[in-house]
Design a protein around this motif. Structure first.
Motif, short mmCIF file in Angstrom:
data_model
loop_
_atom_site.label_atom_id
_atom_site.label_comp_id
_atom_site.label_asym_id
_atom_site.label_seq_id
_atom_site.Cartn_x
_atom_site.Cartn_y
_atom_site.Cartn_z
N MET A 29 0.78 -1.05 0.10
CA MET A 29 0.15 0.04 0.05
C MET A 29 0.80 1.20 0.15
SD MET A 29 -2.81 0.73 2.90
CE MET A 29 -1.84 0.34 4.03
N ARG A 30 0.59 2.12 -0.77
CA ARG A 30 1.17 3.40 -1.07
C ARG A 30 0.63 4.65 -0.24
NH1 ARG A 30 3.33 4.00 -6.32
NH2 ARG A 30 1.30 4.63 -7.03
N VAL A 31 1.18 5.36 0.81
CA VAL A 31 0.53 6.31 1.70
C VAL A 31 1.17 7.57 1.18
CG1 VAL A 31 -0.05 6.96 3.88
CG2 VAL A 31 0.76 4.56 3.40
N THR A 32 0.21 8.53 0.69
CA THR A 32 0.85 9.81 0.24
C THR A 32 0.22 10.89 1.25
OG1 THR A 32 0.68 8.90 -1.95
CG2 THR A 32 0.92 11.33 -1.87
N SER A 33 1.17 11.87 1.51
CA SER A 33 0.57 12.94 2.26
C SER A 33 1.31 14.55 2.01
CB SER A 33 0.85 12.86 3.63
OG SER A 33 0.91 13.76 4.42
N VAL A 34 0.81 15.62 2.19
CA VAL A 34 1.41 16.71 1.90
C VAL A 34 2.28 17.10 3.04
CG1 VAL A 34 -0.02 17.92 0.06
CG2 VAL A 34 -0.63 18.27 2.53
N ALA A 35 2.08 16.46 4.06
CA ALA A 35 2.77 16.75 5.42
C ALA A 35 3.73 15.45 5.68
CB ALA A 35 1.93 16.90 6.64
N PRO A 36 4.93 15.67 6.71
CA PRO A 36 5.37 14.49 6.70
C PRO A 36 4.74 13.24 7.50
CG PRO A 36 6.79 16.23 7.45
CD PRO A 36 5.48 16.79 6.98
N ILE A 37 5.02 12.05 6.98
CA ILE A 37 4.25 11.00 7.73
C ILE A 37 5.01 10.50 8.93
CG2 ILE A 37 3.17 8.59 7.16
CD1 ILE A 37 3.28 9.54 4.02
N ARG A 38 4.19 10.29 9.87
CA ARG A 38 4.62 9.69 11.12
C ARG A 38 4.37 8.37 11.03
NH1 ARG A 38 2.50 12.33 16.03
NH2 ARG A 38 4.06 11.16 16.96
N VAL A 39 5.51 7.38 11.14
CA VAL A 39 5.26 5.84 10.83
C VAL A 39 4.59 5.35 12.07
CG1 VAL A 39 6.31 3.75 10.13
CG2 VAL A 39 6.94 6.02 9.31
N GLY A 40 4.99 5.63 13.23
CA GLY A 40 4.65 5.11 14.58
C GLY A 40 3.07 4.89 14.65
N PRO A 41 2.22 5.97 14.78
CA PRO A 41 0.84 5.93 14.95
C PRO A 41 0.20 5.03 13.73
CG PRO A 41 1.47 8.52 14.77
CD PRO A 41 2.68 7.44 14.56
N LEU A 42 0.90 4.96 12.55
CA LEU A 42 0.08 4.18 11.60
C LEU A 42 0.17 2.93 11.76
CD1 LEU A 42 -1.17 4.91 8.80
CD2 LEU A 42 1.04 5.02 7.85
N VAL A 43 1.68 2.39 11.96
CA VAL A 43 1.95 0.84 12.33
C VAL A 43 1.15 0.43 13.45
CG1 VAL A 43 3.81 -0.57 13.38
CG2 VAL A 43 4.35 1.27 11.40
N ARG A 44 1.16 1.48 14.69
CA ARG A 44 0.25 0.88 15.92
C ARG A 44 -1.24 0.56 15.54
NH1 ARG A 44 3.53 4.22 18.56
NH2 ARG A 44 2.52 6.07 18.42
N PHE A 45 -1.79 1.59 14.75
CA PHE A 45 -2.96 1.42 14.34
C PHE A 45 -3.54 0.05 13.51
CE2 PHE A 45 -6.46 1.75 11.07
CZ PHE A 45 -7.60 2.32 11.83
N LEU A 46 -2.46 -0.15 12.83
CA LEU A 46 -2.64 -1.46 11.74
C LEU A 46 -2.34 -2.44 12.63
CD1 LEU A 46 -0.50 -0.36 8.72
CD2 LEU A 46 -2.90 -1.01 8.66
N GLU A 47 -1.23 -2.63 13.77
CA GLU A 47 -1.47 -3.70 14.43
C GLU A 47 -2.45 -3.96 15.48
OE1 GLU A 47 3.63 -4.12 14.80
OE2 GLU A 47 2.39 -3.02 16.34
#
Lengths: 245, 315
Positions: free
Chosen positions: B255-273
Motif C-alpha cells: 500500500m502506498r501512503v501519500t501526504s503533503v505533510a511528513p508521515i509519522r510511521v509510529g501511529p500508522l503501524v500501531r493502528f494497523l497492529e
C-alpha cells in the motif's frame, strides 16, 4: 579529399577482411584452373583448344571472382548492421557503393589473369588483341560485380543472396556463349542469352582472341556499359527504397 | 514529424528542440517510437511528413547534409567483428576523412579513456558486451561530433559497465557535446539529462527539465507499506482514521501512503497492529521521475516499469 580517405579505407578494409583471405585466394586460383582443365580434357584437341577456351574461362573467372563475396560484403554487413555505419558516413551513396564493390572488381580482374598466365605457358597468344582484352576484362568485372550487387541489395538474408546469385551465375555459363556459341543453343533459349551482360563481354573476348565475335565490338562495348550503368543505378535505388525506409 | 509503416503510425506529429550542449533524454517504453525517431534524425529513415534541422542545416530532404556533425551509437554494437578494437576505431575515423596519423593518435587516446587500451589489439568479436558497448561509444565520438545520438546505451550490459558508461556520458556532456539519449531506464534519464521528453505510442506527451518534471511530486511525502493479514475493510478504516493521508493499494499486501505533510510511521503501524495486521516493512519513497512518468503517461508507464524490472532480473 576527405571523401577519398573514406573511399580508400572502405576498399582497403574489404580487401583485407574478405578478399585477401586464404580461402578466397585459393578459390580464385583453383576455380579457373579446374574449369580450364575440365574443358581442355573435354575438347580432346590438345593444346589447339586453348585459344578457343580462353575467353570462356577468363569470363567465368571474372564472374565468380566478383560475385562470390558480395553476399558477405553487402548483405551480411547489412544484416549485422555494420553497413549502417557506412550509411552514416558523410560520403555520397554512389561513392560508398563504388568503395564496397571496388574489392570485388579488383578481385575479379586479378582472377581473370590466372587463366591468361596459364595459357601463356601452353599456347601462342601473339595473335590476341590485348588492347581489347584488358578493357573488356575490366568492363566484365564491373558488369558482373554490379549484377552481384543488384542481387545482394534486393534480398535481406545472406542465404537468399547466395541462392539467387547461383541461380543467375550457373545458367550464364551455358547461356552466354562462354564455351559454345549462342547460335548452338535451342532457338527458344537464345533471347535469354541477350539479357545477360556477360554475353556481350565474352563476345568481345572471342573477337579479341580469335576474331570470332558475332556482334560488332562497338555495340558489345556499348551494351555492356549500359548494363553497368543500369545495374548500378537500380542497386542504388533499391538501397534508397529498402534500406533507408 | 510523422512516420508511418503501413497502417502503423510509429511517430505521430512530434515536435521538439534540443539546445546546443544539452543532454536531452527521450524516454518511453519499448515500441514507443524512440528508435524510429533517432533513425529519422540521423538519416537512416525518411520522415513521412515534417522537417528536421540539425546544427542549422535542413536535413528534411537531404539526410546527408549534417552527417559530418553527428555521431551515432546504435542500440546494438555494430562494429566489425574481424577487426581489432584499434583498427575499428581507425576505420571509423577514416570514414570521416581523418588522416592516418591523426586517427591513430585519436584511437589510442580513446582506448585509454575508455579503459580498453589493453584490449586494443584484440578482435572485436572477442570483447565482452560491456567492452563492445564502450568501443561503440568511442567509435561514435572518434570524429568529435557536435551532436551525439545514444540509443539505449546501457541496455543488456552488466551493472559495473553501465555505471562506467553513464560516467563517460556525463563526462562527454561536460565537454560541451550535445547528447540525444534514448532510454527506457527512468533513473538513468533522471540522473543524466537536462531535459526529458516522454514518448508513448508515437506521441510526445511532455517535454521539460528534470527539475520542472519533478516539481509536482517534490512537495509530497510517500511511504510504501508491506503488510500481511489485511482484511477487506482495512482501506476504509485507514481512510477514516487518517483522513489527511491518501492510501493506494499497489499490489497484494502493498500500500502506498501519500501526504503533503511528513508521515509519522509510529501511529500508522500501531493502528494497523491494533487491527490485527502485521506490518512487514514501511519504506519512505523518494520523489522520482518514475512517479511523474506514471502520472503523465498512465497505464503504459506501468507496463514499461514492469518490463524494466523483468529485464533487470534477466540481466
Amino acid at each position: 579529399m576527405k571523401q577519398w580517405i573514406a573511399f580508400w579505407n572502405i576498399l582497403l578494409k574489404d580487401m583485407r577482411a574478405y578478399y585477401l583471405k586464404p580461402p578466397n585466394i585459393s578459390w580464385g586460383l583453383i576455380f579457373p584452373i579446374a574449369w580450364t582443365g575440365m574443358f581442355f580434357i573435354r575438347s580432346g584437341r590438345g593444346l589447339d583448344s586453348i585459344l578457343e577456351l580462353l575467353p570462356g574461362v577468363v569470363t567465368i573467372s571474372v564472374l565468380f571472382g566478383t560475385t562470390s563475396m558480395l553476399a558477405v560484403t553487402v548483405t551480411f554487413e547489412k544484416k549485422s548492421r555494420s553497413f549502417e555505419r557506412l550509411l552514416l558516413a558523410p560520403i555520397p551513396l554512389e561513392l560508398l557503393m563504388f568503395a564496397k564493390t571496388g574489392g570485388a572488381i579488383l578481385f575479379g580482374v586479378t582472377n581473370a589473369f590466372v587463366p591468361i598466365i596459364l595459357a601463356a605457358f601452353l599456347a601462342d597468344l601473339s595473335s590476341v588483341d590485348w588492347l581489347v582484352v584488358f578493357p573488356t576484362i575490366v568492363l566484365l568485372a564491373f558488369a558482373s560485380t554490379f549484377l552481384g550487387l543488384f542481387i545482394a541489395v534486393s534480398v535481406s538474408e545472406v542465404f537468399e543472396a547466395q541462392t539467387f546469385s547461383n541461380f543467375v551465375r550457373f545458367p550464364m555459363i551455358f547461356l552466354c556463349g562462354l564455351f559454345f556459341p549462342v547460335s548452338d543453343l535451342p532457338m527458344f533459349l537464345r533471347p535469354l542469352s541477350y539479357l545477360f551482360p556477360v554475353t556481350y563481354g565474352v563476345d568481345i573476348l572471342h573477337g579479341a582472341v580469335r576474331q570470332e565475335n558475332t556482334l560488332p565490338l562497338g555495340l558489345d562495348f556499348l551494351i555492356i556499359a549500359a548494363f553497368c550503368v543500369a545495374l548500378f543505378a537500380m542497386s542504388l535505388k533499391n538501397i534508397h527504397r529498402k534500406w533507408i525506409v | 514529424m510523422t512516420k508511418q509503416f503501413g497502417d502503423v503510425t510509429a511517430v505521430n506529429d512530434i515536435s521538439f528542440s534540443v539546445y546546443q550542449g544539452e543532454l536531452f533524454g527521450f524516454l518511453g517504453p519499448n515500441g514507443a517510437g524512440k528508435t524510429t525517431t533517432i533513425n529519422i534524425l540521423i538519416g537512416l529513415a525518411r520522415p513521412g511528413a515534417g522537417s528536421i534541422r540539425l546544427g542549422g542545416l535542413d536535413c528534411s530532404r537531404n539526410p546527408k547534409a549534417a552527417q559530418h556533425l553527428i555521431g551515432v551509437v546504435p542500440d546494438e554494437s555494430n562494429l566489425y567483428p574481424e577487426l581489432t578494437g584499434f583498427d575499428n576505431l581507425c576505420f571509423c575515423a577514416a570514414l570521416y576523412g581523418i588522416g592516418k596519423q591523426e586517427r591513430r593518435t585519436r584511437a589510442r587516446e580513446l582506448l585509454e579513456t575508455f579503459g580498453l587500451a589493453e584490449a586494443a589489439d584484440r578482435r572485436f568479436a572477442g570483447y565482452s558486451k560491456g567492452m563492445k558497448r564502450k568501443l561503440t561509444i568511442a567509435a561514435g565520438i572518434i570524429h568529435r561530433p557536435q551532436v551525439l545520438f545514444l540509443d539505449e546505451p546501457t541496455t543488456g550490459i552488466d551493472v559495473a559497465s553501465a555505471r562506467q558508461i553513464r560516467q563517460l556520458i556525463a563526462d562527454l556532456h561536460r565537454t560541451g557535446t550535445t547528447i540525444f539519449l534514448t532510454t527506457h531506464y527512468i533513473e538513468e534519464a533522471e540522473r543524466l539529462c537536462d531535459r526529458i521528453a516522454f514518448i508513448v505510442s508515437g506521441h510526445i506527451v511532455r517535454v521539460d527539465t528534470v527539475g520542472n518534471l519533478l516539481q509536482p511530486v517534490q512537495g509530497r511525502h510517500r511511504l510504501m507499506m508491506t503488510t500481511t493479514n489485511a482484511g477487506a475493510d482495512l482501506h476504509e478504516s485507514l481512510v477514516s482514521a487518517f483522513p489527511q493521508f491518501i492510501f493506494e493499494p499497489v499490489a497484494d499486501g502493498q500500500m502506498r501512503v501519500t501526504s503533503v505533510a511528513p508521515i509519522r510511521v509510529g501511529p500508522l503501524v500501531r493502528f494497523l497492529e491494533d487491527q490485527g495486521v502485521e506490518v512487514v516493512e514501511a519504506r519512505r519513497l523518494q520523489p522520482s521521475l518514475e512517479e511523474v512518468f506514471v502520472q503523465v503517461t498512465g497505464i503504459e508507464a506501468l507496463a514499461m516499469m514492469q518490463n524494466n524490472r523483468d529485464k533487470g532480473r534477466s540481466a
